[in-house]
Design an enzyme around this catalytic site. Sequence first.
Site, short mmCIF file in Angstrom:
data_model
loop_
_atom_site.label_atom_id
_atom_site.label_comp_id
_atom_site.label_asym_id
_atom_site.label_seq_id
_atom_site.Cartn_x
_atom_site.Cartn_y
_atom_site.Cartn_z
N GLY A 38 0.79 -1.23 0.00
CA GLY A 38 0.00 0.00 0.00
C GLY A 38 0.81 1.27 0.00
O GLY A 38 0.24 2.37 -0.02
N GLY A 92 4.84 -3.34 -3.83
CA GLY A 92 5.01 -3.64 -5.25
C GLY A 92 5.08 -2.35 -6.03
O GLY A 92 6.11 -1.97 -6.58
N ARG A 119 -5.81 0.65 -15.66
CA ARG A 119 -6.11 1.48 -14.49
C ARG A 119 -6.94 2.73 -14.84
O ARG A 119 -7.90 3.05 -14.14
CB ARG A 119 -4.82 1.89 -13.78
CG ARG A 119 -4.05 0.72 -13.17
CD ARG A 119 -2.88 1.20 -12.31
NE ARG A 119 -3.35 1.81 -11.07
CZ ARG A 119 -3.38 3.10 -10.84
NH1 ARG A 119 -2.96 3.96 -11.75
NH2 ARG A 119 -3.81 3.57 -9.69
N CYS A 148 -13.15 -1.76 -28.24
CA CYS A 148 -14.57 -1.46 -28.44
C CYS A 148 -15.25 -1.22 -27.09
O CYS A 148 -16.18 -1.92 -26.69
CB CYS A 148 -15.24 -2.61 -29.19
SG CYS A 148 -16.90 -2.21 -29.77
N GLU A 149 -14.73 -0.27 -26.36
CA GLU A 149 -15.26 0.17 -25.06
C GLU A 149 -15.00 1.67 -24.94
O GLU A 149 -13.89 2.14 -25.21
CB GLU A 149 -14.58 -0.57 -23.90
CG GLU A 149 -14.96 -2.03 -23.75
CD GLU A 149 -16.40 -2.24 -23.29
OE1 GLU A 149 -16.97 -1.31 -22.67
OE2 GLU A 149 -16.94 -3.31 -23.57
#
Length: 417
Positions: free
Chosen positions: A230, A273, A309, A338-339
Site C-alpha cells: 500500500g 510492489g 487502471r 470497443c469500449e
Amino acid sequence: MPVSKDYSERLAQNLEKIVEHYGTPFHLYDEKGIRETGQQLIKAFSGVDFFREYFAVKALPNPTILKLMQDIGFGFDCSSIAELVMSRQIGARGEEIMFTSNNTSGNEFNVAEADGGCILNLDDISLLDKVPEVPELICFRYNPGERRTGNSIIGNPLEAKYGVAHDQLIDAYRKAKSLGVKRFGLHTMLASNELNHAYMVETARMLLDRVDWISNELDIKFDFINIGGGLGIPYRPEEKPLDIVSMGKEISELFKVFKNSHGYTPKLYLESGRYITGPHGVLVTTAINRKEIYRTYVGVDSCMSALMRPGMYGAYHHVSVLNKDGEDEVVDVVGSLCENNDKFAIQRPLPKIEDGDIICIHDTGAHGQAMGFNYNGKVRPKELLLREDGTVQLIRREETLDDLFATLDFDADNLSL
C-alpha cells in the site's frame, strides 16, 4: 507523476532508437531507478533489528524483474500458483516467499507446501483445517474491522472479504498453537497507494499492540509482523511523494519501545510492489489517428488491454510527447478497444500531437502489463528493461494470435448425459 529527471533525460536520448528497433507499443522499465528505490527502502528501515521487503509479485510478474528484486535482497509476496511457480523458478525457497491467498483451494495449498514450502499467511481461521500439513510457522491476516479505517482506495475494513476478524484472533492463534505451530506472524493490509506515512506508522503500532495482547493471552512470541503493502506513489504532478524516511524513523522508534518492554522485537516485513517499480515504467505508444468531433481524440497503437487502471478506476497517469512540450490543445488519448472507457487521458492539456509522434504514459511499472487482458482479441505488448549499463533487454515478447488461439487446440472430449 512524470518519471524522474534522470530517467526522462535517458528516454529523450534513446527512445527514438528503441522504438525504431522494437516498434510500439511496449512497457519500458528502468533498472537504475528500481534499484535506487529498493536501496532507499532498506536504508529507511535500518533502525529496525531485522527488516525484509517481500516484493508483491502481482505488481510486475516478470522473472527478470524478480531476479533484480532477489539481487537487492527482497523476498516475494505471492497470492497465486503462478506467482509461486515464477518465484521458485528464479530460486526463491522457504521463508523467502510469503503466500497470502484468499478462498484458497486445496491445490493451491499443495503447491505452497511443495519445493521447500513458504510462509503461509492464512486469510481465515477455517483454513487451518484445510492445510494439508500444518507447518511450524503460521501467520494470519488480520482485519481489524471498525477498530481501523482503510484508506479511500481500499475501502472500509468491515466490507472487505479479507482477513480474520478481531474477535477471532485469539482463537485462531490458540488453535494454531494446539496443532503444533511454534512460530507465529501477524499481517494486515489496509491501504492502497497511501501517501500519508503516518497511516503506515499507525498500522505498525496497531500490529505491535495486537502482538502484545495475543502474546499475553497465549504465552507465545511472534517472529514477525507484516504491515502489508500500500505504499503509494504520486501519480499526479502536484502530489507529494510518500515520506519514507520519516516513516522508517517513526516505525523504528515503535520497535525500540516494544523491545524495552518485552526484551525482544519481532521482525518487520513489508510487501510493497507499486512503490518499488511503479514510477520506473512507461508505456510507449505511437499516435496513429486524430479525430475531431465533439472533442479531439488522439488515437494510439495501444489500448487499455495494456494499461487498464485509467479505464477501470479513472486513475490518472501522466502523459508526455517525445521532443514536444507545452499545453497547446486539450485532447482525449484513446485506444482502439470497443469500449468507451478505453482512454488513457481525458481532456488533458498536451502539446499538438500528430500521427507518428511517440507518446509516453508514465508510472506503468506496476499493475500495467500485470492487469492486462485480451478482450476483443487484443494482444498484450512486449516488455523491455533499460539496464544500468545503457543496454535495452527484451524481457517479454508481445503476445500473438497463436497465443490467444492455443487454448482452442485440444483433443475432443464429449460427455454423454
